[in-house]
Design an enzyme around this catalytic site. Structure first.
Site, PDB file in Angstrom:
ATOM      1  N   ALA A   1      44.211  31.361  16.225  1.00 48.55           N
ATOM      2  CA  ALA A   1      44.574  32.108  17.438  1.00 48.55           C
ATOM      3  C   ALA A   1      44.155  31.374  18.694  1.00 48.55           C
ATOM      4  O   ALA A   1      43.810  31.996  19.703  1.00 48.55           O
ATOM      5  CB  ALA A   1      43.943  33.499  17.399  1.00 48.55           C
TER       6      ALA A   1
ATOM      7  N   SER B   1      54.254  10.474  24.324  1.00 43.92           N
ATOM      8  CA  SER B   1      54.061  11.606  23.430  1.00 43.92           C
ATOM      9  C   SER B   1      55.160  11.687  22.379  1.00 43.92           C
ATOM     10  O   SER B   1      56.253  11.142  22.563  1.00 43.92           O
ATOM     11  CB  SER B   1      54.036  12.913  24.232  1.00 43.92           C
ATOM     12  OG  SER B   1      52.951  12.940  25.124  1.00 43.92           O
TER      13      SER B   1
ATOM     14  N   GLU C   1      55.942  16.300  27.224  1.00 43.55           N
ATOM     15  CA  GLU C   1      55.175  17.508  26.896  1.00 43.55           C
ATOM     16  C   GLU C   1      53.988  17.671  27.840  1.00 43.55           C
ATOM     17  O   GLU C   1      53.377  16.699  28.272  1.00 43.55           O
ATOM     18  CB  GLU C   1      54.733  17.476  25.436  1.00 43.55           C
ATOM     19  CG  GLU C   1      53.877  16.280  25.063  1.00 43.55           C
ATOM     20  CD  GLU C   1      52.449  16.688  24.751  1.00 43.55           C
ATOM     21  OE1 GLU C   1      52.055  17.808  25.112  1.00 43.55           O
ATOM     22  OE2 GLU C   1      51.736  15.868  24.164  1.00 43.55           O
TER      23      GLU C   1
ATOM     24  N   CYS D   1      45.880  16.009  18.478  1.00 45.71           N
ATOM     25  CA  CYS D   1      46.513  16.062  17.161  1.00 45.71           C
ATOM     26  C   CYS D   1      47.421  14.858  16.930  1.00 45.71           C
ATOM     27  O   CYS D   1      47.743  14.537  15.786  1.00 45.71           O
ATOM     28  CB  CYS D   1      47.315  17.354  17.008  1.00 45.71           C
ATOM     29  SG  CYS D   1      48.625  17.566  18.224  1.00 45.71           S
TER      30      CYS D   1
END
Length: 521
Positions: A278, A191, A196, A132
């Site tokens: 989910a 990051s 992370e 992402c």
């Protein structure tokens, strides 16, 4: 285009170009911020970038057929021919989400993209890392110029962006700097949230895909990615870089907690929460919400399989499961809605908000942690709606970066050790052709002398077949022991000029003769 060992680390923008003069001179904070360069460097950079543009502007067709999988011997030979590692890509540090989402590739398609890049032959090895926050192509090639044109051509075709726009967002690294970059990425130093842990898992998946049957990792790239994974694990176990909130999901929670009072006129603890999706990001999100005392949340998904798994994983949280048909009912009664789906289309848009009567009503906060985005930017134009995406998490990041300054310095020390280890191994590959020549010549001499001896012994019927086999094994053992020292010396890359070692050994054993044998005197 030749970058050499001091590679381009450039944000291709009209305002400045940042050049890293060797990985040791890039500080953890300024590596991606950019500083003005000298006129001479800028001129050289401009010349190089023009060459990239010319190569990109030439229309080429790329055969999408999957190339034949190379044998281990072919990969070894390719690696020994001086393959250099390069990386081209863009990240959240210098490319907007609008650009990143045009290049985003689902993990299941990473190998297909790598095969497309390698299909024409200019690129010997390739691996794609798409998350992402970043899209990066790591590749190895003998000719940097042709390979760069091939990769950037592929990126331009895939994104549908004009070459001029693409160049403004891309960064390029070559040689040792490319190695240093993947080490920092795996260690979490590059990051958005420093340290992370999710990026380490993603680099690990990149490595695993590269060594699959349809992967294009090869000897050099797969080794580098594997070393990067090991480096990332070492950084997290030997430093405090991963302590505290260190993920995109945790940053989303912190952001919504920080802005809830201003945007919703409610304390975060009283907000009604919902998540669309989910998957892994939702699981992490619920984990961080649970640490803040979350008691109830609604999860909207296409099926109820994964939400039920989350119910089992978080038995202390009241998880309400809804399917996508009930999306707008859930959004209508929620204060904060997080979106984390793999959809390539918008799930929530300004028009849909208006159609479902959510414009100008009760305040609503939308937090999108997906790339490609799930929430249209125009949602911010809807009255009483506040929409945020991954680029808005930078306010949370600044605090975390400052807190981890000392850990970053310690982590970089460890990463330099891992980088040096890989570079030494890579440099040792240059000795493989010489080692092969030495073994071939030694074996040729051994066989010739053994043949002479065998003919004499057989003529006199002095030795049985088993005894002759023993003689043959003896000759092999003597040669192997004699060659062990010279070959170990060639493989050792510390404390000397590798090229000089190769030249000296080639001269001593007369390995430059075309027939592999020394000159007869």
């Amino acid at each position: 285009m030749k970058f050499g060992q001091t590679a381009l680390y450039c944000v291709l923008s009209s305002s400045f170009i940042t050049v890293s003069n060797g990985f040791g001179n890039v500080s953890p904070i300024t590596a991606l911020t950019g500083t003005p360069t000298s006129a001479a460097v800028a001129a050289a950079m401009k010349s190089n970038l023009n060459m990239v543009a010319q190569s990109q502007d030439t229309e080429t067709s790329i055969d999408s057929a999957t190339p034949r999988k190379r044998t281990k011997q072919e990969r070894l030979e390719a690696a020994s021919k001086g393959l250099q590692v390069h990386v081209v890509g863009l990240s959240i540090h210098h490319a907007s989400v609008e650009v990143r989402e045009k290049l985003a590739i689902a993990e299941n398609d990473w190998n297909a993209a790598s095969n497309d890049i390698c299909a024409t032959g200019e690129v010997a090895e390739a691996a794609v890392l798409s998350t992402c926050n970043r899209f990066e192509v790591y590749y190895a090639a003998a000719d940097p110029r042709e390979a760069m044109a091939c990769v950037t051509n592929y990126l331009a075709g895939r994104s549908g962006l004009p070459v001029s726009v693409l160049r403004q967002n891309l960064f390029m690294l070559s040689g040792d700097d490319a190695v240093w970059h993947i080490m920092r990425v795996s260690g979490g130093l590059d990051s958005l949230i420093v340290g992370e842990g999710q990026i380490l898992s993603q680099v690990r998946q990149c490595h695993l895909h590269s060594i699959e049957e349809d992967g294009c990792g090869g000897k050099v790239l797969s080794r580098m990615l594997n070393n990067a994974v090991a480096a990332g694990k070492r950084v997290r176990s030997e430093t405090a870089i991963a302590k505290g909130s260190v993920s995109i999901s945790s940053a989303a929670v912190e952001l919504s907690e920080m802005l809830a009072q201003d945007d919703l006129n409610l304390p975060f603890s009283e907000c009604r929460l919902a998540v669309v999706g989910a998957g892994k990001m939702t699981r992490l999100l619920v984990t961080h919400l649970a640490s803040r005392g979350l008691q109830k949340i609604a999860i909207v998904n296409r099926s109820d399989t994964r939400p039920k798994e989350l119910q089992e994983q978080f038995p202390d949280i009241d998880i309400e499961i809804k399917l996508m048909d009930d999306l707008w009912d859930v959004v209508g009664r929620s204060d904060i809605v997080y979106t984390a789906t793999s959809s390539v289309d918008y799930v929530i848009t300004d028009d849909l908000l208006k159609e479902n009567g959510l414009a100008g009503g009760r305040p609503l906060m939308l937090v999108d942690i997906s790339v490609p985005r799930n929430i249209a930017e125009a949602c911010n134009t809807v009255p009483n709606v506040k929409a945020y995406n991954v680029d808005d998490l930078k306010a949370v990041v600044a605090k975390n970066t400052a807190m981890r300054q000392r850990e970053m310095i310690e982590a970089e020390t460890l990463l330099r050790e891992e980088t040096d280890a890989f570079i030494r191994w890579r440099d040792s590959l240059s000795a493989i052709p010489t080692i092969n020549l030495l073994q071939e010549k030694a074996n040729s001499v051994r066989m010739e002398e053994l043949d002479k001896c065998t003919r004499k012994l057989k003529a006199n019927n002095n030795l049985s077949d088993k005894e002759m086999e023993a003689v043959e094994r003896l000759s092999r053992g003597i040669v192997n022991k004699l060659l062990h020292g010279p070959m170990a010396h060639l493989r050792q890359t510390e404390g000397g000029d590798q090229k000089k070692k190769i030249d000296d050994l080639s001269s001593i054993f007369d390995l430059n003769e075309k027939n592999g044998r020394g000159r007869r005197r």
